[in-house]
Design a protein around this motif. Structure first.
Motif, short mmCIF file in Angstrom:
data_model
loop_
_atom_site.label_atom_id
_atom_site.label_comp_id
_atom_site.label_asym_id
_atom_site.label_seq_id
_atom_site.Cartn_x
_atom_site.Cartn_y
_atom_site.Cartn_z
N SER A 27 0.97 -1.31 -0.16
CA SER A 27 -0.03 0.02 -0.09
C SER A 27 0.89 1.38 -0.08
O SER A 27 0.30 2.23 -0.46
CB SER A 27 -1.23 -0.08 1.22
OG SER A 27 -1.94 -0.84 1.12
N ASN A 45 -8.45 4.43 -1.37
CA ASN A 45 -8.15 3.64 -0.35
C ASN A 45 -8.93 2.36 -0.82
O ASN A 45 -8.33 1.13 -0.66
CB ASN A 45 -8.35 3.93 0.70
CG ASN A 45 -7.83 3.29 2.03
OD1 ASN A 45 -6.90 2.72 2.26
ND2 ASN A 45 -8.85 2.77 3.08
N THR A 49 -7.48 -1.56 -1.76
CA THR A 49 -7.70 -2.72 -1.23
C THR A 49 -8.40 -3.61 -2.08
O THR A 49 -7.94 -4.81 -2.28
CB THR A 49 -8.94 -2.62 -0.32
OG1 THR A 49 -8.58 -1.66 1.08
CG2 THR A 49 -9.28 -3.97 0.60
N GLY A 146 -7.96 -3.80 6.85
CA GLY A 146 -9.07 -3.56 6.17
C GLY A 146 -9.37 -2.03 6.17
O GLY A 146 -9.97 -1.54 5.32
N GLY A 149 -3.99 -0.38 5.86
CA GLY A 149 -3.14 -1.54 5.58
C GLY A 149 -1.74 -1.14 5.32
O GLY A 149 -0.87 -2.21 5.12
N ASN A 183 -8.06 -8.69 3.32
CA ASN A 183 -8.35 -7.69 2.14
C ASN A 183 -9.67 -8.13 1.29
O ASN A 183 -10.41 -7.50 0.87
CB ASN A 183 -7.31 -7.68 1.34
CG ASN A 183 -6.04 -6.82 1.76
OD1 ASN A 183 -6.18 -5.99 2.81
ND2 ASN A 183 -4.67 -7.10 1.25
N ALA A 187 -12.83 -5.81 0.63
CA ALA A 187 -12.95 -5.64 -0.77
C ALA A 187 -14.59 -5.83 -1.09
O ALA A 187 -15.09 -5.07 -1.94
CB ALA A 187 -12.02 -6.44 -1.62
#
Length: 228
Positions: A27, A45, A49, A146, A149, A183, A187
């Protein structure tokens, strides 16, 4: 989206996949790239993810040898990570955009400091005395994963390595799967109800997949390095 932005996203994805597979810092590369192409912070963001799922897939594909016999462990830790990733996503969806924009620079700094101090942090965490059980550590790190990250992989690898006496590559492979579970949970929520930029996510994901696949052989040199 113009060609320059598309190329930047793919190249950023490659760099993110490389750093994610080797150091758990995906990230810190991918998120600034999304901002650079003009995506607002919160949407960037969430897009990040979603895109980083391909990094976990690439790492898992490249580490099939290390993941043999780890099915139950992955399921046990992955279930905890799913709960944490979901909590982190809910937290982000509940955070005002203005507050998130103020928090993000500090989270990036935290990620950079974690990278610089990862060995001292691991040494400190390994000292006798109170430290959270591995399941609690995975849950807390998954919440962070979550939510944002950056450096979650570094933290998770440090925590998991203390509970294992195995090659570094095996621990890193399990870490990638477990973090991928966190993730994935986040997601799914973002994909359903959040402003994901799908074109950027696809381009970044393609680069991440390639980068993670290329980065894993570096960890082959660590197959005989052991923790514990």
């Amino acid at each position: 989206m113009d060609v320059d932005h598309a190329v930047l996203l793919v190249l950023g994805g490659v760099g993110s996949g490389l750093t994610g597979s080797m150091a758990g810092l995906a990230s810190l590369v991918s998120y600034p790239v999304l901002l650079a192409v003009g995506i607002p912070p919160v949407a960037a963001n969430m897009t990040n993810t979603v895109a980083l799922l391909s990094s976990a897939a690439g790492a898992a594909a490249g580490s099939r040898r290390e993941l043999r016999g780890q099915g139950r462990r992955n399921l046990r830790h992955g279930a905890i990570a799913v709960a944490g990733g979901t909590a982190g996503a809910v937290l982000l969806l509940s955070t005002p955009s203005s507050a998130f924009e103020r928090i993000v620079p500090w989270l990036i700094v935290l990620g950079a400091i974690t990278l610089l101090l990862r060995e001292p942090l691991r040494t400190w965490y390994a000292k006798p005395g109170f430290r959270p059980p591995l399941g609690v550590a995975i849950f807390m790190i998954a919440i962070y994963g979550g939510y944002f990250g950056a450096a979650a992989g570094v933290l998770l690898l440090a925590a998991m390595s203390l509970a294992a006496t195995e090659a570094l590559a095996v621990t890193n492979a399990v870490k990638s799967v477990v973090l991928g579970a966190a993730n994935l949970a986040a997601a799914i929520l973002y994909a359903l109800i959040a402003p994901v930029h799908w074109t950027a996510a696809a381009l970044l994901a393609a680069g991440c997949l390639l980068g993670s696949w290329l980065g894993w052989p570096w960890y082959g040199a660590c197959r005989n390095v052991r923790y514990g």
